[in-house]
Enzyme design. Sequence first.
Site, PDB file in Angstrom:
ATOM      1  N   LYS A  10      11.535  -0.180  -7.930  1.00 38.84           N
ATOM      2  CA  LYS A  10      10.877   0.068  -9.238  1.00 38.84           C
ATOM      3  C   LYS A  10       9.424   0.495  -9.101  1.00 38.84           C
ATOM      4  CE  LYS A  10      14.019  -3.059 -11.613  1.00 38.84           C
ATOM      5  NZ  LYS A  10      14.568  -3.797 -10.479  1.00 38.84           N
TER       6      LYS A  10
HETATM    7  O1  LIG Z   1      17.482  -3.294 -16.034  1.00 37.76           O
HETATM    8  C1  LIG Z   1      17.576  -3.820 -14.927  1.00 37.76           C
HETATM    9  C2  LIG Z   1      17.094  -3.226 -13.773  1.00 37.76           C
HETATM   10  C3  LIG Z   1      17.286  -3.857 -12.570  1.00 37.76           C
HETATM   11  N1  LIG Z   1      17.921  -5.051 -12.477  1.00 37.76           N
HETATM   12  C4  LIG Z   1      18.117  -5.642 -11.139  1.00 37.76           C
HETATM   13  O2  LIG Z   1      19.523  -5.747 -10.874  1.00 37.76           O
HETATM   14  C5  LIG Z   1      19.823  -6.981 -10.236  1.00 37.76           C
HETATM   15  C6  LIG Z   1      20.652  -7.836 -11.163  1.00 37.76           C
HETATM   16  O3  LIG Z   1      20.929  -9.092 -10.610  1.00 37.76           O
HETATM   17  P1  LIG Z   1      22.085 -10.059 -11.199  1.00 37.76           P
HETATM   18  O4  LIG Z   1      22.071 -11.221 -10.254  1.00 37.76           O
HETATM   19  O5  LIG Z   1      23.381  -9.319 -11.197  1.00 37.76           O
HETATM   20  O6  LIG Z   1      21.676 -10.446 -12.578  1.00 37.76           O
HETATM   21  C7  LIG Z   1      18.469  -7.600  -9.869  1.00 37.76           C
HETATM   22  O7  LIG Z   1      18.086  -7.097  -8.610  1.00 37.76           O
HETATM   23  C8  LIG Z   1      17.562  -7.038 -10.946  1.00 37.76           C
HETATM   24  O8  LIG Z   1      16.206  -6.991 -10.531  1.00 37.76           O
HETATM   25  C9  LIG Z   1      18.384  -5.640 -13.620  1.00 37.76           C
HETATM   26  O9  LIG Z   1      18.965  -6.743 -13.597  1.00 37.76           O
HETATM   27  N2  LIG Z   1      18.199  -5.001 -14.817  1.00 37.76           N
END
Ligand SMILES: O=c1ccn([C@@H]2O[C@H](COP(=O)(O)O)[C@@H](O)[C@H]2O)c(=O)[nH]1
Length: 292
Positions: free
Chosen positions: A105
């Site tokens: 990001k």
């Molecule tokens: O909008 C967003 C952008 C990035 N993320 C990232 O994806 C994973 C989600 O993790 P989970 O454990 O499946 O919830 C994490 O790395 C976030 O930083 C997001 O969730 N939403």
Amino acid sequence: MSYIELLRQSAEAVNNIVCMGLDPQIDALPGEGSPREKINTFFDELFHRMKLEGVSPAAFKPNIGYYSALDNPREDDFSGSQALCDVLDMLDGFFPGIPVILDSKRGDIARSSLNYAIEAFDKWGANATTISPYMGTDSILPFAYEDKGVYILNRTSNPGGAVLQNLHILDPIDEKEIYPLYTAVAHLIASLAKDHLGLGAVVGATNIQELKDIAKYYANKDIPMLIPGVGSQGGSAEEVMAALRGEGYDIKLARINSSSALTHPWKKAPVPEDYLDICLKNIKSLVEKCSL
Ligand SMILES: O=c1ccn([C@@H]2O[C@H](COP(=O)(O)O)[C@@H](O)[C@H]2O)c(=O)[nH]1
């Protein structure tokens, strides 16, 4: 090979569009040892089992923060970054041809963005990365490498995402239409993607109507979508698949991400003895739901 081709080929090779997040939470990992050893042992075991059982997602997404937070640079300790190297090496060995999206990001003034692009693509060797659009076009373009993917935060999955992304604005070009800011971001992404194949969008699974609207707009435009928010954040993979198909979006260009639900769904509870079985069950179930 272009990133778009890589997405299509890898989806066809494994017959699904799952993106498996690799965000290690040290307390939730089994075994003993240093954080680097625990990460290494766990992913080595998990990838072995996946290989043995013929299960592969269509992308992997390590979030850099989970690794760099383990470094202590002022004490010459880069063990978190080294753990990320170990994981990337394992992916090369176990899952060749499967894209790796480094979730970092970034996004800055152009020459700083270029350094972040070098970090993600030339140093870490990722196939794609994530960036913020907040600083505008000149902050985005340094990431537009010919053969790489760039997912621009479009409508994020977090509860606070709406605070800015859903603000209603006047169309900056014709000054007639009023729409949410995320729509303006989608317009910017689509216009830049005409000249820079591989630019794509992060669109969360937690706001399904908005995801539908964005998928409809991107249909037939060759814009990759990275869709987090399934699993721990409550989004439904079935609903996302139905939305993408329903809006005529080319699903081979989408990746539906789940991270903690695939690698440590037990969260803060003690690590269960059958932790690998649990991970495999969740991975297989998501792969099934997201099959082509
Ligand atoms: O909008 C967003 C952008 C990035 N993320 C990232 O994806 C994973 C989600 O993790 P989970 O454990 O499946 O919830 C994490 O790395 C976030 O930083 C997001 O969730 N939403």
